[in-house]
Structures are given as structure tokens and as C-alpha cells.
Design an enzyme around this catalytic site. Structure first.
Site, PDB file in Angstrom:
ATOM      1  CB  CYS A  51      24.238  49.760  43.889  1.00 33.49           C
ATOM      2  SG  CYS A  51      23.193  48.194  44.523  1.00 33.49           S
ATOM      3  CB  CYS A  54      25.635  49.823  47.701  1.00 37.04           C
ATOM      4  SG  CYS A  54      26.517  48.782  46.476  1.00 37.04           S
ATOM      5  CB  ALA A  60      13.811  52.368  43.735  1.00 35.21           C
ATOM      6  CG  ASP A  77      11.647  50.060  48.965  1.00 32.52           C
ATOM      7  OD1 ASP A  77      11.231  50.381  50.050  1.00 32.52           O
ATOM      8  OD2 ASP A  77      12.863  49.961  48.621  1.00 32.52           O
ATOM      9  CG  HIS A 119      27.913  46.595  43.526  1.00 30.04           C
ATOM     10  ND1 HIS A 119      26.371  46.704  43.665  1.00 30.04           N
ATOM     11  CD2 HIS A 119      28.054  46.864  42.413  1.00 30.04           C
ATOM     12  CE1 HIS A 119      25.896  47.058  42.349  1.00 30.04           C
ATOM     13  NE2 HIS A 119      26.875  47.159  41.542  1.00 30.04           N
ATOM     14  CG  ASN A 159      14.659  36.408  39.625  1.00 30.21           C
ATOM     15  OD1 ASN A 159      14.597  35.186  39.473  1.00 30.21           O
ATOM     16  ND2 ASN A 159      14.007  37.201  39.879  1.00 30.21           N
ATOM     17  CB  SER A 167      16.084  44.688  38.888  1.00 27.44           C
ATOM     18  OG  SER A 167      15.869  44.278  40.598  1.00 27.44           O
ATOM     19  CG  HIS A 170      24.070  44.627  46.297  1.00 27.98           C
ATOM     20  ND1 HIS A 170      24.938  45.503  46.315  1.00 27.98           N
ATOM     21  CD2 HIS A 170      24.214  43.832  47.052  1.00 27.98           C
ATOM     22  CE1 HIS A 170      25.404  45.539  47.830  1.00 27.98           C
ATOM     23  NE2 HIS A 170      25.049  44.343  48.284  1.00 27.98           N
ATOM     24  CG  HIS A 172      19.196  40.924  45.365  1.00 28.16           C
ATOM     25  ND1 HIS A 172      19.937  41.400  44.144  1.00 28.16           N
ATOM     26  CD2 HIS A 172      17.717  40.839  44.943  1.00 28.16           C
ATOM     27  CE1 HIS A 172      19.295  41.521  43.012  1.00 28.16           C
ATOM     28  NE2 HIS A 172      17.970  41.120  43.491  1.00 28.16           N
ATOM     29  CD  GLN A 174      12.463  39.749  44.810  1.00 28.65           C
ATOM     30  OE1 GLN A 174      11.304  40.178  45.174  1.00 28.65           O
ATOM     31  NE2 GLN A 174      12.855  39.675  43.534  1.00 28.65           N
ATOM     32  CG  HIS A 287      10.132  24.070  45.899  1.00 32.67           C
ATOM     33  ND1 HIS A 287      10.198  23.576  44.633  1.00 32.67           N
ATOM     34  CD2 HIS A 287       9.419  25.221  45.872  1.00 32.67           C
ATOM     35  CE1 HIS A 287       9.788  24.642  43.613  1.00 32.67           C
ATOM     36  NE2 HIS A 287       9.374  25.669  44.449  1.00 32.67           N
ATOM     37  CG  MET A 319      11.762  27.110  28.601  1.00 29.14           C
ATOM     38  SD  MET A 319      11.436  25.275  28.356  1.00 29.14           S
ATOM     39  CE  MET A 319      12.843  24.897  29.334  1.00 29.14           C
ATOM     40  CB  VAL A 320       9.803  29.994  22.253  1.00 29.12           C
ATOM     41  CG1 VAL A 320      10.112  30.986  22.882  1.00 29.12           C
ATOM     42  CG2 VAL A 320      11.041  29.216  21.743  1.00 29.12           C
ATOM     43  CE1 TYR A 322       5.233  19.189  20.409  1.00 27.93           C
ATOM     44  CE2 TYR A 322       6.475  18.961  22.405  1.00 27.93           C
ATOM     45  CZ  TYR A 322       5.619  18.572  21.727  1.00 27.93           C
ATOM     46  OH  TYR A 322       4.991  17.372  21.986  1.00 27.93           O
TER      47      TYR A 322
HETATM   48  P1  H2U Z   1      15.145  40.815  41.380  1.00 25.85           P
HETATM   49  O1  H2U Z   1      15.610  39.864  42.399  1.00 25.85           O
HETATM   50  O2  H2U Z   1      14.587  40.301  40.376  1.00 25.85           O
HETATM   51  O3  H2U Z   1      16.467  41.848  40.693  1.00 25.85           O
HETATM   52  O4  H2U Z   1      14.351  42.016  42.164  1.00 25.85           O
HETATM   53  C1  H2U Z   1      15.066  42.874  43.219  1.00 25.85           C
HETATM   54  C2  H2U Z   1      13.569  43.365  44.049  1.00 25.85           C
HETATM   55  O5  H2U Z   1      14.191  44.477  44.918  1.00 25.85           O
HETATM   56  C3  H2U Z   1      12.462  43.668  43.461  1.00 25.85           C
HETATM   57  O6  H2U Z   1      11.286  43.046  43.783  1.00 25.85           O
HETATM   58  C4  H2U Z   1      12.902  45.363  44.975  1.00 25.85           C
HETATM   59  C5  H2U Z   1      12.190  45.467  43.904  1.00 25.85           C
HETATM   60  O7  H2U Z   1      10.841  45.480  44.027  1.00 25.85           O
HETATM   61  N1  H2U Z   1      13.667  46.636  44.954  1.00 25.85           N
HETATM   62  C6  H2U Z   1      13.035  47.266  46.374  1.00 25.85           C
HETATM   63  O8  H2U Z   1      12.599  46.984  47.065  1.00 25.85           O
HETATM   64  N2  H2U Z   1      13.605  48.642  46.701  1.00 25.85           N
HETATM   65  C7  H2U Z   1      14.673  49.394  45.689  1.00 25.85           C
HETATM   66  O9  H2U Z   1      14.944  50.433  45.943  1.00 25.85           O
HETATM   67  C8  H2U Z   1      15.035  48.467  44.227  1.00 25.85           C
HETATM   68  C9  H2U Z   1      14.660  47.153  44.367  1.00 25.85           C
END
Ligand code: H2U
Length: 356
Positions: A51, A54, A60, A77, A119, A159, A167, A170, A172, A174, A287, A319-320, A322
Site C-alpha cells: 500500500c 501505509c 508511487a 504526488d 489499512h 472518495n 484508488s 487505505h 484517506h 483529499q 462545503h 447517472m446516464v 435522461y
Molecule cells: P483517491 O482518493 O481517489 O483514491 O485518490 C488518492 C490520491 O492519492 C490520488 O490523488 C494520490 C493520487 O494522486 N497518491 C499519491 O499522492 N501518492 C501515491 O503514492 C499514491 C496515490
């Protein structure tokens, strides 16, 4: 005047976004031979070496997470926005306007907020004290980013679940903070300002008083917060979290309101999970008033939850058709959705199963 029969097809108005939605209650029992989603029911490990979020793992982009033990914030990132310090942004023209083709450069900050080192847990399963630490982090982010001259709006959002394009499981959320006011908060600003100019009170405060009197769309509440399915909800089990006191943003919340917020988030997300006995997917967002330096006294802070599930853990609302070409439409009424969310137990089904 006779009240309208809401069991017939009708339209409802969203006074916050100035949009209409179509409600078709007679259609709720239609047969479904379409897509059935996969249910992800596996128990995740407390720590996953693969992950990106974690503690102690390499992300990444190559950065290494510290061995964090509480809430952890880092700069995204792969940010959707570049900062004002970016050289290319500085030399570009910031505005391109014509009668038809308009564009403007956007700058800002994108961060990721990990709720917990664990996690395997979601907000519904975290203790309220840990959710309170998340609330404090939201407050700190809003304070820091909102104080900047180059930030007019701070958008916090989560999300949750593969179905919402999340994605990583874990836990989280944003934060994206921008120089310009985005479209949806912009609409809400105009509506709340207009209402205040006309009636001298805040739109959401008046709406909340009405909902508390009627009771039919309430989901759960405590001394400081109310969770309800809005009259104009688009998603089947859409809800809003509204503070009983008129506050414009998260930093304005008193300590007891922050504690109560943690409790109501736990209560609402637990009800969501218990509805279909699955980790309920959703997109949610806060908001708050813009951070452009103006007072915006008519803006009442609120959170919106948009879950995609419709009639089971595997059948989602699309959501398609109409909705994409005309206006959003729903079958199950907001009143029925609220009654179903009220009816589920307050204790998380996984806790029940574990017998703790
Ligand atoms: P979600 O909340 O939609 O899962 O998006 C996770 C965000 O985490 C996504 O915007 C970021 C992605 O760019 N991310 C990093 O910044 N570093 C990573 O190593 C993995 C994901």
C-alpha cells in the site's frame, strides 16, 4: 391549497444549487437485468506492504511515508494543480477570453490526508476519538490554506470504495485548494447570498428548522449536528450533515461541536454500512464559505454524501441517459431513503459479528 401528492411523478427544486430533479416513486419496483457490481467483502490486513499510504512504505512518486501513528498529511504526488511558485505558470498569460472561448490558469495545492495508520479500517470502524483527530486535521488544513492570499476555496473530499473510483482502500481523503471558486460552491454562494438578501436569515438554517419540525427526512442527530436526506436529494441514499449553529467553516467549530461531529460521522457512516451490510461506497465533501477574505455571514457549513448504491450492495444507480441529457432522476423517494437509514441498527454489523 391542497398539498401535492408526492407518490406521483414530480420535480423537486434544489435551492442551494438552483437545479431541479425528477422523482418517479412509482418506478421503484422495476425489474433489474443490468449491471451487478462485485462485492468486495474481504478483510484487509492491518498493514499492507504493497500500500502506498501505509506507514513506512514508499509511495508511487518515490517518497517514503514516516512511521506515522495518527493522522498523516502529505502533498499529492500527482497533483491536479500546480503551485504559484511554478515557473511556467508565472510566464504564461493568466487569462484568455473571447466571446466564446474562455480560459484562465488555475493554481493551488493538492494534499492527501490518511485517517489512520490502520489499512483495514474505515471511518465507520474508527473510534470517535480518532475521527476527532481527523476533524482537527481538517480544521488545521482549512486554517493554513484558507489564510493564503492565493487560495479562494478549500475543498475537502473523500472518495470511498472502488465503485467511486477510489484508488486505494487505505482510509484517506483529499484536499484541493484553489485560487478560483469552483463551480458548485460558486452556485451555493449565489443562492445563499440571494436568500439572505430576500429573507434576512440563512437558507440552510431555515431549511434545517423546517426538517426538524417535519422529521420525515431525518437520519440521525445529536446536540450539535443533524444528518438528513435532503428534500432535493439526487442519489438514492444521499445525505447532508448540517450544524445546528450558524457557522461558516470548520475552524469556527467549538471543541464540543468537533467532538459531536466525530460522533455523528461515525453514526452516519455506520448506518450506511449497515444498510446493505457492506462497506458503503460514497463520495463526500465539505462545503464551507470561500476563503476570499469576505465574511459571507449567510453561509452555513455543511457536508454532502453521495453514495451510488441503489437497491443492494451490488446494484448501483447510474447517472446516464435522461440524467446526462435532461436532469437527474430518482425512483426511491428521499423520505423512504431516510426511513430506511433510520431503521438500521446504530451498532456496526462487523462489531456485532465479532461479538465485541
Ligand atoms: P483517491 O482518493 O481517489 O483514491 O485518490 C488518492 C490520491 O492519492 C490520488 O490523488 C494520490 C493520487 O494522486 N497518491 C499519491 O499522492 N501518492 C501515491 O503514492 C499514491 C496515490
Amino acid at each position: 391549497m391542497r398539498p401535492m401528492n408526492l407518490s406521483l411523478p414530480h420535480r423537486r427544486y434544489n435551492p442551494l444549487t438552483d437545479e431541479w430533479i425528477l422523482v418517479s416513486p412509482q418506478r421503484a419496483t422495476r425489474p433489474w437485468l443490468g449491471a451487478v457490481e462485485r462485492v468486495v467483502q474481504e478483510r484487509r490486513p492491518e498493514y499492507d506492504p504493497q500500500c502506498y499510504l501505509c506507514p513506512g512504505n514508499t509511495r508511487a512518486g518515490g517518497a517514503v511515508n514516516p512511521p506515522y501513528t495518527g493522522v498523516y498529511v502529505f502533498d499529492n504526488d500527482f497533483p491536479a494543480l500546480l503551485g504559484v511558485e511554478n515557473e511556467e505558470l508565472r510566464v504564461e498569460n493568466s487569462l484568455s477570453q473571447s466571446s466564446i472561448l474562455n480560459s484562465e490558469l488555475e493554481t493551488g495545492v493538492c494534499r492527501v490526508i490518511c485517517f489512520s495508520p490502520r489499512h483495514d479500517l474505515t471511518l465507520a470502524e474508527l473510534p470517535a476519538a480518532q475521527i476527532r483527530a481527523v476533524v482537527d486535521t481538517w480544521v488545521a488544513q482549512c486554517e493554513e490554506l484558507g489564510a493564503r492570499d492565493d487560495i479562494a476555496y478549500v475543498q475537502l473530499f473523500e472518495n470511498k470504495g472502488e465503485m467511486m473510483g477510489c484508488s486505494n482502500p487505505h482510509p484517506h481523503c483529499q484536499v484541493w485548494a484553489t485560487r478560483h471558486l469552483p463551480t458548485i460552491p460558486g452556485r451555493k454562494l449565489a443562492s445563499q447570498e440571494r436568500y439572505f438578501a430576500r429573507y434576512g436569515s440563512d437558507l440552510l438554517g431555515d431549511y434545517l428548522a423546517l426538517e426538524l419540525r417535519r422529521g420525515e427526512r431525518l437520519v440521525c442527530a445529536n446536540e450539535y449536528w443533524v444528518a438528513l436526506v435532503p428534500f432535493w436529494a439526487v442519489w438514492p441514499f444521499e445525505t447532508m450533515l448540517i450544524p445546528r449553529r450558524l457557522v461558516g467553516d470548520l475552524p469556527s467549530l467549538l471543541p464540543e461541536e468537533r467532538d459531536a461531529l466525530a460522533e455523528v460521522i461515525k453514526g452516519l457512516t455506520t448506518r450506511y454500512d449497515n444498510l446493505f451490510r457492506v462497506s458503503f461506497p460514497y463520495s463526500m465533501g465539505w462545503h464551507a464559505k470561500p476563503t476570499d477574505g469576505a465574511a459571507h455571514p449567510y453561509w452555513r457549513l455543511h457536508a454532502v454524501y453521495y453514495p451510488p448504491l441503489l437497491r443492494s450492495a451490488t446494484v448501483r444507480k447510474f447517472m446516464v441517459g435522461y440524467e446526462m441529457t435532461a436532469e437527474p432522476q430518482r425512483d426511491i423517494t428521499p423520505e423512504e431513503a431516510a426511513a430506511r437509514l433510520r431503521a438500521v441498527p446504530e451498532r456496526h454489523y462487523l462489531e456485532e459479528r465479532r461479538g465485541s
